[in-house]
Design a protein around this motif. Structure first.
Motif, PDB file in Angstrom:
ATOM      1  N   ILE A 149       0.713  -1.327   0.070  1.00 32.15           N
ATOM      2  CA  ILE A 149       0.034   0.063   0.199  1.00 32.15           C
ATOM      3  C   ILE A 149       0.842   1.178   0.022  1.00 32.15           C
ATOM      4  CG2 ILE A 149      -1.534   1.407   1.428  1.00 32.15           C
ATOM      5  CD1 ILE A 149      -2.921  -1.400   2.303  1.00 32.15           C
ATOM      6  N   ILE A 150       1.859   1.183   0.809  1.00 33.78           N
ATOM      7  CA  ILE A 150       2.677   2.417   0.778  1.00 33.78           C
ATOM      8  C   ILE A 150       3.370   2.761  -0.419  1.00 33.78           C
ATOM      9  CG2 ILE A 150       4.934   3.404   1.818  1.00 33.78           C
ATOM     10  CD1 ILE A 150       4.084   2.065   4.317  1.00 33.78           C
ATOM     11  N   THR A 151       3.862   1.518  -1.118  1.00 42.00           N
ATOM     12  CA  THR A 151       4.672   1.499  -2.384  1.00 42.00           C
ATOM     13  C   THR A 151       3.687   2.283  -3.447  1.00 42.00           C
ATOM     14  OG1 THR A 151       6.055  -0.472  -1.812  1.00 42.00           O
ATOM     15  CG2 THR A 151       6.153   0.372  -3.812  1.00 42.00           C
ATOM     16  N   LEU A 152       2.414   1.593  -3.544  1.00 38.79           N
ATOM     17  CA  LEU A 152       1.598   2.386  -4.523  1.00 38.79           C
ATOM     18  C   LEU A 152       1.186   3.631  -4.273  1.00 38.79           C
ATOM     19  CD1 LEU A 152      -0.126   1.075  -6.779  1.00 38.79           C
ATOM     20  CD2 LEU A 152      -1.989   0.838  -5.009  1.00 38.79           C
ATOM     21  N   LEU A 153       0.915   3.902  -3.087  1.00 39.96           N
ATOM     22  CA  LEU A 153       0.559   5.298  -2.850  1.00 39.96           C
ATOM     23  C   LEU A 153       1.807   6.395  -3.084  1.00 39.96           C
ATOM     24  CD1 LEU A 153      -1.651   5.237   0.298  1.00 39.96           C
ATOM     25  CD2 LEU A 153      -2.433   5.633  -2.102  1.00 39.96           C
ATOM     26  N   HIS A 154       2.968   6.018  -2.591  1.00 42.78           N
ATOM     27  CA  HIS A 154       4.295   7.046  -3.047  1.00 42.78           C
ATOM     28  C   HIS A 154       4.453   6.928  -4.517  1.00 42.78           C
ATOM     29  CE1 HIS A 154       8.161   8.536  -2.158  1.00 42.78           C
ATOM     30  NE2 HIS A 154       8.628   7.733  -3.256  1.00 42.78           N
ATOM     31  N   LYS A 155       4.427   5.754  -5.090  1.00 42.07           N
ATOM     32  CA  LYS A 155       4.478   5.682  -6.788  1.00 42.07           C
ATOM     33  C   LYS A 155       3.731   6.777  -7.328  1.00 42.07           C
ATOM     34  CE  LYS A 155       4.086   3.100 -10.886  1.00 42.07           C
ATOM     35  NZ  LYS A 155       4.008   1.866 -11.489  1.00 42.07           N
ATOM     36  N   TYR A 156       2.495   6.996  -6.719  1.00 43.81           N
ATOM     37  CA  TYR A 156       1.663   7.998  -7.527  1.00 43.81           C
ATOM     38  C   TYR A 156       1.550   9.307  -6.787  1.00 43.81           C
ATOM     39  CZ  TYR A 156       0.024   4.123 -10.343  1.00 43.81           C
ATOM     40  OH  TYR A 156       0.144   3.013 -11.582  1.00 43.81           O
ATOM     41  N   ARG A 157       2.740   9.482  -5.943  1.00 41.15           N
ATOM     42  CA  ARG A 157       2.855  10.721  -5.278  1.00 41.15           C
ATOM     43  C   ARG A 157       1.491  11.082  -4.384  1.00 41.15           C
ATOM     44  NH1 ARG A 157       5.679  14.486 -10.013  1.00 41.15           N
ATOM     45  NH2 ARG A 157       7.421  13.067 -10.436  1.00 41.15           N
ATOM     46  N   LEU A 158       1.148  10.384  -3.689  1.00 37.90           N
ATOM     47  CA  LEU A 158      -0.066  10.257  -2.851  1.00 37.90           C
ATOM     48  C   LEU A 158       0.281   9.895  -1.220  1.00 37.90           C
ATOM     49  CD1 LEU A 158      -2.808   8.343  -4.864  1.00 37.90           C
ATOM     50  CD2 LEU A 158      -2.371  10.936  -4.562  1.00 37.90           C
ATOM     51  N   ASP A 159       1.791  10.449  -0.991  1.00 40.44           N
ATOM     52  CA  ASP A 159       2.005  10.050   0.382  1.00 40.44           C
ATOM     53  C   ASP A 159       1.000  10.738   1.334  1.00 40.44           C
ATOM     54  OD1 ASP A 159       4.143   9.282  -1.322  1.00 40.44           O
ATOM     55  OD2 ASP A 159       5.450   9.691   0.318  1.00 40.44           O
ATOM     56  N   ASN A 160       0.542  11.865   1.089  1.00 41.45           N
ATOM     57  CA  ASN A 160      -0.475  12.483   2.128  1.00 41.45           C
ATOM     58  C   ASN A 160      -1.805  11.609   2.453  1.00 41.45           C
ATOM     59  OD1 ASN A 160       1.152  14.837   2.405  1.00 41.45           O
ATOM     60  ND2 ASN A 160       0.237  15.838   0.793  1.00 41.45           N
ATOM     61  N   LEU A 161      -2.059  10.665   1.611  1.00 41.79           N
ATOM     62  CA  LEU A 161      -3.199   9.684   1.788  1.00 41.79           C
ATOM     63  C   LEU A 161      -2.638   8.505   3.073  1.00 41.79           C
ATOM     64  CD1 LEU A 161      -4.887   9.395  -1.437  1.00 41.79           C
ATOM     65  CD2 LEU A 161      -5.599  10.846   0.443  1.00 41.79           C
ATOM     66  N   LEU A 162      -1.371   8.461   2.943  1.00 41.39           N
ATOM     67  CA  LEU A 162      -0.886   7.098   3.770  1.00 41.39           C
ATOM     68  C   LEU A 162      -1.691   7.234   4.985  1.00 41.39           C
ATOM     69  CD1 LEU A 162       2.974   7.257   2.926  1.00 41.39           C
ATOM     70  CD2 LEU A 162       1.276   5.329   2.149  1.00 41.39           C
TER      71      LEU A 162
END
Length: 342
Positions: A149-162
């Motif tokens: 989940i972390i890798t996927l969100l980080h890849k699409y620059r969605l770290d703020n959703l973590l």
């Protein structure tokens, strides 16, 4: 990319491992009884519940620099997850084959002893998929889910959703887990398994590193103490007033407790150096994966030799840890050992 081992984190991992082994060894859970309850054992059981959350947070903390340093996020995830999946599958096969109960094995034979275990796994195949063939193996699929989940969100620059995603999964995990007597929410699998709890803890470690969060020793210990105190309040409330269980892997206060401990370890980088934790660093996961089998066999010996429960409580933890440590060392020397230990 390699990173220098931090003494305090290695000490934290070692202490957490010992806490897990003690929990699974059911230390003082039969005696002594106080007001008809094994109060000492119950308290020690609950004290150990920081361990897995701490493992997850440390994993997230060290995953962050690996992920941001690489252009290929998928490669980082694959490199991280592949050896874990291999070990999870290998140990699952081992625990499918190796008998647990000596009494049934001697009286009724191998198939009778194993069929009980196999039938239990087949009774809930979806849960088994997220757990493995022995209960403690749930840690690996849960960690992989969180890292994915972390890798996927980080890849699409969605770290703020973590953090929002982690909190949503965590709240649902509690509501459909320990708080079921109040919420009546049913989950398709045991919410300890899969991404429900692991995601938030791994994200917390990831975010502490990403945001360079640090607290002094005093404040960290205050946070940890508050978290543990509220954890006990939650557990007692569920047990005495909500017709629930007393023993819980995760409650709403678990993140507070675990983060406080982690921040303390981060601040006190030399904590536990007298334990020589780096001696065991590379074997921690291997010991975790094999220790429950050693504990099960210890229980068999206790039953067959009719060992006093107080004596067995004192012996269980050192026995399981030492034998597991030696077993992991042996596995490293075997041709197929790479399938079972890192």
């Amino acid at each position: 990319m390699t990173y220098k081992r931090i003494t305090s984190f290695e000490s934290g991992r070692l202490i957490a491992l010992l806490a897990i082994i003690g929990l699974h060894s059911q230390v003082f859970m039969k005696t002594p009884l106080i007001f008809g309850e094994p109060i000492v054992g119950m308290f020690l059981n609950q004290m150990s519940r920081f361990a897995v959350p701490l493992f997850f947070i440390i994993a997230g903390y060290f995953y962050y620099p690996k992920l941001v340093a690489s252009k290929s996020k998928e490669d980082v995830f694959a490199k991280y997850a592949k050896p874990l999946i291999i070990m999870w599958l290998s140990w699952s096969v081992v625990f499918l084959i190796i008998p647990f109960n000596f009494s049934i094995l001697l009286s009724d034979g191998y198939l009778a002893e194993r069929s009980n275990h196999w039938n239990n796994l087949l009774a809930n195949p979806l849960n088994t998929l997220f757990e493995g063939s022995l209960v403690h193996l749930w840690y690996i699929p849960a960690l992989i889910c969180a890292i994915g989940i972390i890798t996927l969100l980080h890849k699409y620059r969605l770290d703020n959703l973590l953090l929002p995603v982690g909190f949503i999964l965590f709240i649902y995990g509690c509501a459909a887990g320990s708080y079921v007597p109040i919420t009546n929410i049913e989950a398709p699998i045991l919410t300890r398994n899969g991404p429900f709890f692991s995601t938030l803890f791994v994200v917390l470690g990831y975010e502490i590193h990403r945001r360079q969060i640090a607290l002094n020793t005093k404040l960290s210990l205050i946070i940890a103490s508050i978290g543990f105190s509220v954890f006990l309040i939650e557990a007692n409330y569920l047990y005495f007033f909500a017709n629930g269980a007393f023993y819980h892997d995760f409650l709403f206060s678990s993140p507070i407790w675990a983060v406080g401990i982690f921040l303390f370890l981060q601040e006190k980088s030399n904590f536990g150096e007298q334990l020589k934790p780096t001696t065991f660093s590379k074997d921690i996961l291997g010991i975790y994966l094999c220790h429950l089998l050693i504990v099960i066999y210890f229980f068999n010996l206790v039953f067959m030799l009719n060992i006093n429960p107080i004596l067995s409580s004192f012996l269980a933890l050192p026995f399981a840890f030492i034998i597991s440590f030696l077993f992991v060392k042996l596995l490293r020397k075997l041709p197929f050992g790479y399938l079972l230990v890192r």
